[in-house]
Design a protein around this motif. Structure first.
Motif, mmCIF file in Angstrom:
data_model
loop_
_atom_site.group_PDB
_atom_site.id
_atom_site.type_symbol
_atom_site.label_atom_id
_atom_site.label_comp_id
_atom_site.label_asym_id
_atom_site.label_seq_id
_atom_site.Cartn_x
_atom_site.Cartn_y
_atom_site.Cartn_z
ATOM 1 N N UNK A 1 0.908 -1.133 -0.115
ATOM 2 C CA UNK A 1 -0.025 -0.055 -0.126
ATOM 3 C C UNK A 1 0.938 1.413 0.258
ATOM 4 N N UNK A 2 0.347 2.127 -0.882
ATOM 5 C CA UNK A 2 1.126 3.343 -0.852
ATOM 6 C C UNK A 2 0.355 4.516 -1.155
ATOM 7 N N UNK A 3 0.458 5.641 -0.307
ATOM 8 C CA UNK A 3 -0.182 6.757 -0.106
ATOM 9 C C UNK A 3 0.758 8.165 -0.560
ATOM 10 N N UNK A 4 0.229 8.837 -1.550
ATOM 11 C CA UNK A 4 0.695 10.277 -1.554
ATOM 12 C C UNK A 4 -0.185 11.183 -2.211
ATOM 13 N N UNK A 5 -0.035 12.298 -2.678
ATOM 14 C CA UNK A 5 -0.764 13.494 -2.842
ATOM 15 C C UNK A 5 -1.829 12.969 -4.096
ATOM 16 N N UNK A 6 -1.448 12.333 -4.991
ATOM 17 C CA UNK A 6 -2.474 11.946 -6.116
ATOM 18 C C UNK A 6 -3.426 10.605 -5.601
ATOM 19 N N UNK A 7 -3.217 10.078 -4.690
ATOM 20 C CA UNK A 7 -4.088 8.777 -4.131
ATOM 21 C C UNK A 7 -3.433 7.875 -3.438
ATOM 22 N N UNK A 8 -4.342 6.790 -3.112
ATOM 23 C CA UNK A 8 -3.814 5.542 -2.415
ATOM 24 C C UNK A 8 -3.665 4.651 -3.213
ATOM 25 N N UNK A 9 -2.515 3.674 -3.240
ATOM 26 C CA UNK A 9 -2.258 2.595 -4.296
ATOM 27 C C UNK A 9 -2.346 1.448 -3.623
ATOM 28 N N UNK A 10 -3.272 0.349 -3.954
ATOM 29 C CA UNK A 10 -3.283 -0.927 -3.286
ATOM 30 C C UNK A 10 -2.866 -1.975 -4.208
ATOM 31 N N UNK A 11 -1.850 -2.631 -3.747
ATOM 32 C CA UNK A 11 -1.383 -3.696 -4.927
ATOM 33 C C UNK A 11 -1.889 -5.148 -4.127
ATOM 34 N N UNK A 12 -2.487 -5.933 -5.116
ATOM 35 C CA UNK A 12 -2.845 -7.141 -4.626
ATOM 36 C C UNK A 12 -2.091 -8.367 -5.648
ATOM 37 N N UNK A 13 -2.312 -9.422 -5.421
ATOM 38 C CA UNK A 13 -1.709 -10.450 -6.133
ATOM 39 C C UNK A 13 -2.121 -10.456 -7.848
ATOM 40 N N UNK A 14 -2.916 -10.152 -8.050
ATOM 41 C CA UNK A 14 -3.478 -10.020 -9.454
ATOM 42 C C UNK A 14 -3.877 -8.767 -9.912
ATOM 43 N N UNK B 1 -2.666 -5.796 -12.455
ATOM 44 C CA UNK B 1 -1.577 -5.537 -12.036
ATOM 45 C C UNK B 1 -0.582 -4.810 -13.075
ATOM 46 N N UNK B 2 -0.411 -5.667 -14.164
ATOM 47 C CA UNK B 2 0.238 -5.124 -15.193
ATOM 48 C C UNK B 2 -0.185 -3.645 -15.806
ATOM 49 N N UNK B 3 -1.570 -3.704 -15.825
ATOM 50 C CA UNK B 3 -2.199 -2.301 -16.273
ATOM 51 C C UNK B 3 -1.693 -1.042 -15.447
ATOM 52 N N UNK B 4 -1.977 -1.376 -13.991
ATOM 53 C CA UNK B 4 -1.425 -0.508 -13.093
ATOM 54 C C UNK B 4 -0.027 -0.087 -13.168
ATOM 55 N N UNK B 5 0.797 -1.045 -13.481
ATOM 56 C CA UNK B 5 2.261 -0.730 -13.750
ATOM 57 C C UNK B 5 2.414 0.228 -14.821
ATOM 58 N N UNK B 6 1.739 -0.020 -16.025
ATOM 59 C CA UNK B 6 1.808 0.869 -17.087
ATOM 60 C C UNK B 6 1.247 2.278 -16.894
ATOM 61 N N UNK B 7 0.151 2.328 -15.962
ATOM 62 C CA UNK B 7 -0.513 3.597 -15.772
ATOM 63 C C UNK B 7 0.371 4.484 -14.640
ATOM 64 N N UNK B 8 0.588 3.662 -13.641
ATOM 65 C CA UNK B 8 1.405 4.391 -12.353
ATOM 66 C C UNK B 8 2.438 4.021 -12.076
ATOM 67 N N UNK B 9 3.420 3.523 -13.069
ATOM 68 C CA UNK B 9 4.735 3.275 -12.785
ATOM 69 C C UNK B 9 5.478 4.191 -12.064
ATOM 70 N N UNK C 1 -14.386 10.319 -4.101
ATOM 71 C CA UNK C 1 -13.309 9.310 -4.612
ATOM 72 C C UNK C 1 -13.615 8.754 -5.970
ATOM 73 N N UNK C 2 -12.700 8.691 -6.516
ATOM 74 C CA UNK C 2 -12.823 7.709 -7.860
ATOM 75 C C UNK C 2 -11.915 6.521 -7.518
ATOM 76 N N UNK C 3 -12.431 5.164 -7.750
ATOM 77 C CA UNK C 3 -11.653 4.085 -7.571
ATOM 78 C C UNK C 3 -11.408 3.261 -8.862
ATOM 79 N N UNK C 4 -10.275 3.099 -9.108
ATOM 80 C CA UNK C 4 -9.872 2.353 -10.314
ATOM 81 C C UNK C 4 -9.386 0.937 -9.949
ATOM 82 N N UNK C 5 -9.858 0.066 -10.444
ATOM 83 C CA UNK C 5 -9.704 -1.440 -10.165
ATOM 84 C C UNK C 5 -9.086 -1.988 -11.595
ATOM 85 N N UNK C 6 -7.700 -2.497 -11.545
ATOM 86 C CA UNK C 6 -7.316 -3.011 -12.879
ATOM 87 C C UNK C 6 -6.169 -4.163 -12.604
#
Length: 145
Positions: free
Chosen positions: A79-92, A111-119, A104-109
């Motif tokens: 789990x990582x939080x910073x000014x732009x949001x809170x980022x939760x990593x799960x196994x998939x 893990x690879x897509x999250x890496x592309x968008x939020x690396x 709030x807006x909640x994006x569920x995607x």
């Protein structure tokens, strides 16, 4: 007659345990993706274009409250939080909770897509060492590189 009584009690206990397990599975979903879908409002207009796996949801609650709710039900690997949001990593999957208007807006995607968008935000925090989600191998002298 006593052994038959214990078999009946054992059977009834097993049946009750099965019912309780089924209720728990179906009431909380089968992961963070199902939990978010069940507990938050779907917002198709906020989906990332061209990414069928990225589903957006909204809440009137602030991001920290939403993230606490999700992590109370499904503990993330990271789990990582910073000014732009809170980022939760799960196994998939990844769940990203960001401020939007007064909620709030909640994006569920995946893990690879999250890496592309939020690396650029979580690349070093979640342990990605490259563009495809390899594990971080440590740092510093003598760390087993």
């Amino acid at each position: 007659m006593k052994p038959k009584f214990w078999f009946v009690i054992a059977g009834m206990t097993a049946f009750l345990a099965l019912i309780i397990a089924m209720v728990m599975i179906f009431s909380t979903g089968t992961g963070p993706r199902a939990y978010v879908a069940k507990n938050y409002t779907r917002a198709v207009q906020l989906d990332k274009p061209g990414d069928d796996d990225n589903k957006a949801y909204t809440s009137k609650l602030k991001p920290s409250t939403v993230a606490d709710d999700i992590t109370d039900s499904w503990e993330p690997i990271s789990q990582y939080a910073e000014g732009s949001g809170i980022y939760l990593r799960y196994s998939e999957d990844a769940v990203i909770v960001q401020p939007r208007n007064r909620g709030s807006v909640i994006h569920v995607m995946e893990l690879d897509e999250a890496n592309s968008h939020y690396h650029h935000v979580v690349g070093g925090v979640w342990g990605w060492g490259g563009p495809h989600g390899q594990s971080f191998r440590g740092g510093g002298p003598g760390s087993g590189k």
